[in-house]
Design an enzyme around this catalytic site. Structure first.
Site, PDB file in Angstrom:
ATOM      1  N   GLU A  36      -0.433  -6.442   1.552  1.00  0.00           N
ATOM      2  CA  GLU A  36      -0.140  -5.177   2.646  1.00  0.00           C
ATOM      3  C   GLU A  36       0.852  -5.521   3.689  1.00  0.00           C
ATOM      4  OE1 GLU A  36      -3.131  -4.994   1.708  1.00  0.00           O
ATOM      5  OE2 GLU A  36      -3.152  -3.771   0.808  1.00  0.00           O
ATOM      6  N   HIS A  87     -12.126   4.132   3.740  1.00  0.00           N
ATOM      7  CA  HIS A  87     -11.203   4.183   2.837  1.00  0.00           C
ATOM      8  C   HIS A  87     -10.826   5.884   4.192  1.00  0.00           C
ATOM      9  CE1 HIS A  87     -12.663   1.604   0.234  1.00  0.00           C
ATOM     10  NE2 HIS A  87     -11.066   1.403  -0.279  1.00  0.00           N
TER      11      HIS A  87
END
Lengths: 402, 480
Positions: A138, A207
């Site tokens: 990322e 998450h």
């Protein structure tokens, strides 16, 4: 407490209901893949209907100001109906058609079409290079996006889940936010960083992050949160056209919202808040998924005789203090409803901003309803208790209006 | 490991022998989209501006077809064929089985060889092949190296006198800076770490412009927002230095991706030190560049030290060059104090990057003669005589001077004249920069966004009011 999955419910008059009387189907039946075609409707008498298809009688307009509750046949109305993730895709596609420098990069955005299908079909249409599948790094593909942006492209970086962008914090803070400034304006970074965040359905703590809290301090970036198909498409287009780096926060549970949006092209303003329901008694400020909890609470409040003004702030950085201020000056009472955690969340900054600027107009201290300062648990009941529920909102308004 | 090393050195030799592109057997990741390698003639190799005449592109970059699963090089060496002719198609390609359990050694029998053209006395080594340099280019290279050295020493002194707050010298790495810059065209994009001001110098950044940035005055292109040596100039395609280590490496890959999308005949070069190769960004960027097949040169200045951390504490591999093949990137190790070797290697790298859309990794071995910066005293962690030996006996500038002198292109009068002149210009530039106004208060709030938003306007108003109310707390010479 019933949280409605999928499109908004019918606006029939309802008394406040007792959650204990509701027998909801087990959460297992509401997996992501099923959500597209089925949802729960909670009737005013407390009975639950599990619909397997999209009913015609549903209000699909998420702006709940009208009194008429039943949707007329869809064919006669202008515009077209779509789901929120389709609206995002439509906005993205229109911008990619319009400007050849717009490109997308992220994990599984290409052939897989994105984990929430926002980029579905785009790789086939525009090619693998323009809708780029990246390896799992990322920080580095965000850095890549920044380098591409400095060199004339307009990349959209997708985080598969917003939480993964914590790995990109270095690039977002130190380079994305800063390089325009430190280079003396020589290099601009018109990048869009987007992805789903917020608390979902039992996705676990990692998450279920609310990254807007962490990113809000970074100078040089703008943050917006979409909540309806209409503003999702509009904000996506505006973010892409903006010369500044913009972080677009989507919510995992809102992707299947359905709404009728105009056929004509439109762009929303990145810095404006959205007036969802004008009112007189109290200003409720919210964004993203909490907007729906607020609107649900609003129905209850209306029945109790309150007139709440609901504003979806949409622009998380900078705040639209003009709209907010006008509202505060009118109602003199503020309730902030957010999904962020209590400490250091958007609500905390908003409270500070309102207190600083509009203290004289307040008749009561600002109430801020947020999630607790805990990682989001997996167990369904626990998870539900960490998210602000409509009943709490109703209670808070009653408290404020005493 | 040994097999890979042989292959990579083989490819360099073949490059020089034939001046043709590449042997397909040594290229990595055959991609079905790329039908053939473009022909590579001698003329294109020599032409610095690279008209790209023979680049027959059958690659449709915007083809809707997905890159098919790339097959790893199909090595059908007879070595692997002997008795175990069982081969299986795992995801990733065919691989031969072996009944012999053999671990690849963590360290090679011999370290990767280092490409060198000039010996320590500035004489061309007998068998070396290199890219010939014209007198004009050679003299400019040398003058810029001398200018860089002088600029470094003057700025360093200025910092010690308290006139600027910070500086970092490039002593010992002048050849890396100038020789690599000399190969590139102005259209090639540069993503520096912070020890590459020579690249900017070569491109025409003036001593005054350097001084303006170091003093952070109103003429600084960065508007006084960054520390000294964090230069940046969009018109020179030199991207502003960020203090974060190795973050520029993925930026470079993104920029190369942008060039590829635009089909520009240019490449990107990014510099970083040995320490920077430990950052995650370095690894992911190399990986990305290989997967996406973009024209970027990764230039590692392995100068032996990351502040006080020697390379033995930084990694245990044979330097940085062996990391390239791990990601599928063609790599070379060069003598970082040898101007001609760097020039030749970067030249070849640039051709390959642009013609074949591939990344190249260059590891230049050198030594950081100066301290890490003015905040460092390197005698605390390394012996003084080691530093002195590298400063004098292995000085890249002196080595190159011997070469150009032997060609009759330089003499000692030029030398003293140049050094005196540059020093004088530097002192003048510093004086001018020092006296110039600092950027006005308004520049504190501009460029955060493209237009200042309301909250910043408010904050500016508040600051100005405060300054007006308490003028004694603010320096009088700060312009508003």
């Amino acid at each position: 407490m019933a949280t409605i999955v999928g499109a908004a419910t019918a606006l029939s008059a309802s008394k406040s209901f007792d959650s204990r009387k509701l027998h909801l189907p087990s959460r297992g039946s509401l997996s992501v893949s099923e959500r597209k075609g089925s949802f729960l409707v909670v009737r005013s008498d407390g009975s639950v209907v599990h619909k397997a298809h999209r009913a015609q009688k549903l209000i699909t307009n998420a702006v709940a100001t009208k009194a008429d509750s039943s949707a007329a046949s869809t064919a006669s109305k202008p515009g077209h109906e779509l789901l929120l993730f389709e609206a995002l895709r439509e906005g993205l596609e229109e911008e990619m058609d319009r400007d050849p420098t717009v490109c997308v990069m992220g994990e599984d955005v290409g052939h897989y079409g994105g984990s929430y299908k926002v980029t579905k079909g785009l790789a086939t249409k525009y090619g693998d290079l323009r809708v780029l599948d990246t390896p799992i790094a990322e920080n580095s593909f965000t850095g890549m996006g920044i380098g591409a942006a400095m060199t004339g492209l307009r990349p959209i970086v997708e985080g598969m889940n917003m939480g993964f962008l914590l790995l990109a914090f270095n690039q977002i803070s130190n380079n994305c936010g800063m390089l325009h400034y430190t280079s003396g304006g020589q290099f601009k970074i018109p990048i869009v960083i987007r992805g789903p965040g917020g608390v979902g359905r039992q996705l676990g703590a990692e998450h279920s992050q609310r990254l807007e809290s962490y990113f809000q301090s970074i100078p040089g970036i703008q943050m917006v949160a979409c909540s309806t198909p209409y503003n999702a498409k509009g904000l996506m287009k505006a973010a892409i056209r903006s010369e500044n780096p913009v972080i677009l926060f989507e919510h995992v549970l809102l992707y299947n919202l359905k709404e009728r949006i105009p056929d004509e092209e439109y762009v929303c303003s990145l810095e404006e808040a959205e007036m969802v329901r004008p009112g007189e008694h109290v200003t409720i400020l919210t964004y993203s998924r909490m907007r729906y909890h607020v609107m649900q609470a609003a129905k209850t409040l209306v029945n109790k005789g309150y007139d709440p003004e609901v504003i979806d702030i949409r622009s998380l950085k900078p705040f639209d203090l003009h709209t907010i201020g006008n509202s505060v000056k009118k109602t003199h009472r503020v309730l902030i409803v957010e999904e962020c955690m209590r400490t250091g969340g958007i609500g905390a900054s908003l409270t500070a901003a309102i207190t600083e600027n509009f203290n004289d107009y307040l008749d009561a201290p600002i109430i801020c309803l947020s999630s607790q300062d805990v990682p989001t648990p997996y167990a369904g009941t626990l998870e539900e208790w960490t998210v602000v529920q409509p009943a709490q909102i109703v209670t808070a308004v009653e408290q404020l209006c005493q | 490991m040994a097999l890979c090393l042989r292959t990579s050195s083989r490819s360099i030799l073949y490059y020089f022998k034939s001046k043709m592109g590449l042997l397909s057997s040594s290229s990595s990741s055959l991609n079905h989209q790329h039908h053939q390698k473009p022909p590579f003639t001698a003329t294109t190799a020599q032409n610095l501006r690279d008209p790209f005449a023979n680049f027959s592109t059958k690659v449709n970059l915007l083809s809707p077809r997905r890159f098919q699963s790339t097959k790893v090089e199909e090595q059908w060496d007879s070595l692997n064929h002997d008795h175990h002719n069982q081969v299986l198609d795992f995801p990733g390609g065919k691989v031969a089985f072996t009944p012999e359990m053999r671990f690849i050694s963590e360290s090679p029998v011999e370290r990767v060889h280092c490409y060198r053209v000039l010996d320590d006395n500035g004489q061309v080594i007998m068998s070396s092949k290199f890219k010939q340099v014209s007198e004009e280019i050679a003299v400019k290279m040398y003058s810029d190296m001398v200018t860089l050295q002088t600029m470094d020493s003057v700025f360093y002194e200025a910092q010690r006198q308290g006139r600027i707050s910070f500086y970092a010298t490039t002593i010992g790495e002048e050849a890396i800076n100038i020789a690599s810059a000399a190969v590139l065209t102005i259209d090639d994009l540069v993503f520096p770490q912070y020890r590459e001001p020579g690249v900017l110098l070569w491109r025409g950044f003036s001593l005054q412009e350097f001084a303006n940035q170091c003093f952070g005055n109103k003429d600084d292109y960065g508007k006084g927002r960054q520390m000294p040596i964090h230069y940046g100039s969009n018109k020179h395609n030199y991207f502003t230095v960020a203090a974060t280590i190795a973050t520029q490496v993925p930026h470079a890959v993104g920029a190369a991706y942008s060039l590829k999308m635009d089909r520009k005949k240019a490449c990107v070069i990014t510099y970083f030190g040995d320490g920077g190769t430990s950052e995650g960004d370095f690894h992911a960027a190399l990986n990305f560049a290989a997967v996406m097949e973009v024209p970027v040169i990764f230039f590692c200045r392995n100068n032996g030290w990351a502040i006080s951390t020697p390379t033995s504490d930084q990694f245990r591999s044979d330097g940085v060059v062996v990391k390239g093949p791990a990601y599928g990137v063609r790599s070379i190790r060069v003598d970082g104090n040898d101007t001609l070797a760097i020039y030749t290697a970067v030249h070849a790298a640039r051709e390959m990057a642009i013609n074949e859309n591939r990344p190249i990794l260059i590891e230049a071995l050198t030594y950081r003669v100066g301290h890490h910066s003015t905040s460092d005293d390197s005698t605390k962690y390394r012996p003084v005589d080691e530093i002195e030996w590298w400063r004098s006996a292995r000085d890249p500038v002196a080595r190159f001077r011997k070469w150009i002198e032997s060609n009759g292109w330089w003499c000692s009068e030029n030398e003293s004249e140049l050094r005196m002149s540059v020093r004088k210009q530097m002192l003048h530039a510093i004086q001018v920069a020092e006296k110039a106004d600092k950027p006005p208060i308004a520049e504190l709030f501009t460029d955060v966004y493209n237009v200042p938003p309301s909250n910043l306007c408010e904050q500016e108003k508040f600051l100005r009011e405060t300054m007006k109310r308490h003028p004694q707390d603010y320096m009088p010479d700060v312009p508003v």
